[in-house]
Design a protein around this motif. Structure first.
Motif, mmCIF file in Angstrom:
data_model
loop_
_atom_site.group_PDB
_atom_site.id
_atom_site.type_symbol
_atom_site.label_atom_id
_atom_site.label_comp_id
_atom_site.label_asym_id
_atom_site.label_seq_id
_atom_site.Cartn_x
_atom_site.Cartn_y
_atom_site.Cartn_z
ATOM 1 N N PRO A 12 0.877 -1.226 -0.001
ATOM 2 C CA PRO A 12 -0.060 0.172 0.123
ATOM 3 C C PRO A 12 0.834 1.113 -0.017
ATOM 4 N N PRO A 13 0.280 2.210 -0.600
ATOM 5 C CA PRO A 13 1.109 3.674 -0.574
ATOM 6 C C PRO A 13 1.282 4.094 1.029
ATOM 7 N N VAL A 18 6.940 12.641 2.797
ATOM 8 C CA VAL A 18 7.933 13.614 3.303
ATOM 9 C C VAL A 18 8.939 13.963 2.185
ATOM 10 N N VAL A 19 9.085 14.938 1.468
ATOM 11 C CA VAL A 19 10.262 14.994 0.241
ATOM 12 C C VAL A 19 11.241 16.051 1.311
ATOM 13 N N LEU A 20 12.518 15.347 1.141
ATOM 14 C CA LEU A 20 13.598 15.996 1.937
ATOM 15 C C LEU A 20 14.788 16.311 0.910
ATOM 16 N N PRO A 21 14.872 17.467 0.266
ATOM 17 C CA PRO A 21 15.897 17.721 -0.618
ATOM 18 C C PRO A 21 17.149 17.702 0.357
ATOM 19 N N CYS A 22 18.256 17.132 -0.400
ATOM 20 C CA CYS A 22 19.480 16.847 0.272
ATOM 21 C C CYS A 22 20.812 16.836 -0.313
ATOM 22 N N LEU A 23 21.693 17.649 0.244
ATOM 23 C CA LEU A 23 22.993 18.069 -0.229
ATOM 24 C C LEU A 23 24.008 18.223 0.935
ATOM 25 N N THR A 81 7.519 13.800 -7.986
ATOM 26 C CA THR A 81 7.375 12.871 -8.970
ATOM 27 C C THR A 81 7.416 11.443 -8.387
ATOM 28 N N ALA A 82 8.368 11.068 -7.380
ATOM 29 C CA ALA A 82 8.575 9.992 -6.942
ATOM 30 C C ALA A 82 7.580 9.582 -5.917
ATOM 31 N N ALA A 83 6.836 10.440 -5.093
ATOM 32 C CA ALA A 83 5.772 10.297 -4.159
ATOM 33 C C ALA A 83 4.817 9.134 -4.681
ATOM 34 N N ARG A 84 4.273 8.571 -3.899
ATOM 35 C CA ARG A 84 3.068 7.653 -4.089
ATOM 36 C C ARG A 84 1.777 7.963 -3.107
ATOM 37 N N ALA A 85 2.085 8.841 -2.021
ATOM 38 C CA ALA A 85 1.030 9.114 -1.356
ATOM 39 C C ALA A 85 0.201 10.307 -1.790
#
Length: 239
Positions: A12-13, A18-23, A81-85
């Motif tokens: 299940p999704p 939570v998108v966490l941009p990381c550098l 775009t990678a999220a599924r929720a």
């Protein structure tokens, strides 16, 4: 939302992504990921880290997305775009913001009282928000107010909305103007946009965007360009 099938097993999704941009956030990642609410999925978008951030994130149970094109917006959009929720949140990965504070944001989205919830940062410690960064944010908030009529106080990275509606906005900025473009296009689409106060803590490590006057004003220039593009786009649609 449909479940995903992996090697004959239907998964299940997640409740929320939570998108966490990381550098290069190896030091901050353990604290940030420990604060992700139960049932939610952390999507760490590695944007070219050289300090082992991706490996640390995987070891701590996060899903890692690789985005080779450098830029805050590029990382955020790769995560979206990678999220599924059904509901997607965004949060910086530097420990300046607590992702656990996103729970009431999500409640507002689920209840239908808001379409986009933004975090209004309130500095809780000396040095958490340098003067040049506050000045740049204030200038942008005033520009947005003139452009959209929204009485916002901050354009910070902590936010929540429904994934399909965010994708429908057609966001194109891949630099530091991404958060602003999201707000402007949401306003143009008559979304209900609300703010919630959130404590802003000293970040771990040096900011890649607003750590210096030069970086701050580069971000302001990027975002000013987004506002100009948005105004031109709106005027064109009225003709």
């Amino acid at each position: 939302m449909c479940a995903r099938r992996v090697k004959g097993v239907t998964t299940p999704p997640p409740d929320v992504d939570v998108v966490l941009p990381c550098l290069n956030e190896a030091e901050a990642l353990p604290w940030v990921l420990a604060r992700i609410p139960d049932g939610w999925r952390a999507l760490v978008v590695d944007n070219g880290s050289t300090d082992g951030s991706a490996e640390i994130a995987r070891a701590l149970g996060a899903t890692v997305v690789t985005e080779p094109h450098r830029g805050f917006g590029a990382a955020c959009h790769a995560g979206l775009t990678a999220a599924r929720a059904d509901i997607v949140c965004f949060c910086d990965c530097d420990a300046s913001l607590d992702p656990a504070l996103l729970v009431p944001f999500v409640d507002e989205i689920r209840s239908g009282t808001a379409d986009l919830v933004l975090g209004r940062r309130i500095a809780r410690a000396r040095g958490a928000w340098p003067a040049h960064a506050r000045a740049g944010n204030l200038a942008l908030a005033r520009m947005v107010r003139r452009r959209t009529g929204l009485r916002l106080h901050d354009l910070g990275p902590l936010r929540a909305a429904r994934r399909d509606r965010l994708l429908a906005l057609g966001l194109t900025d891949r630099r530091s103007g991404y958060p602003l473009q999201m707000v402007v296009r949401a306003a143009d689409a008559d979304w209900r946009i609300t703010e919630r106060n959130v404590p802003y803590l000293p970040r771990t490590g040096r900011s890649k965007v607003t750590g210096t006057w030069r970086g701050t004003w580069q971000a302001v220039r990027d975002m000013s360009g987004v506002l100009h593009e948005a105004s031109t786009r709106t005027e064109g649609s009225r003709r």
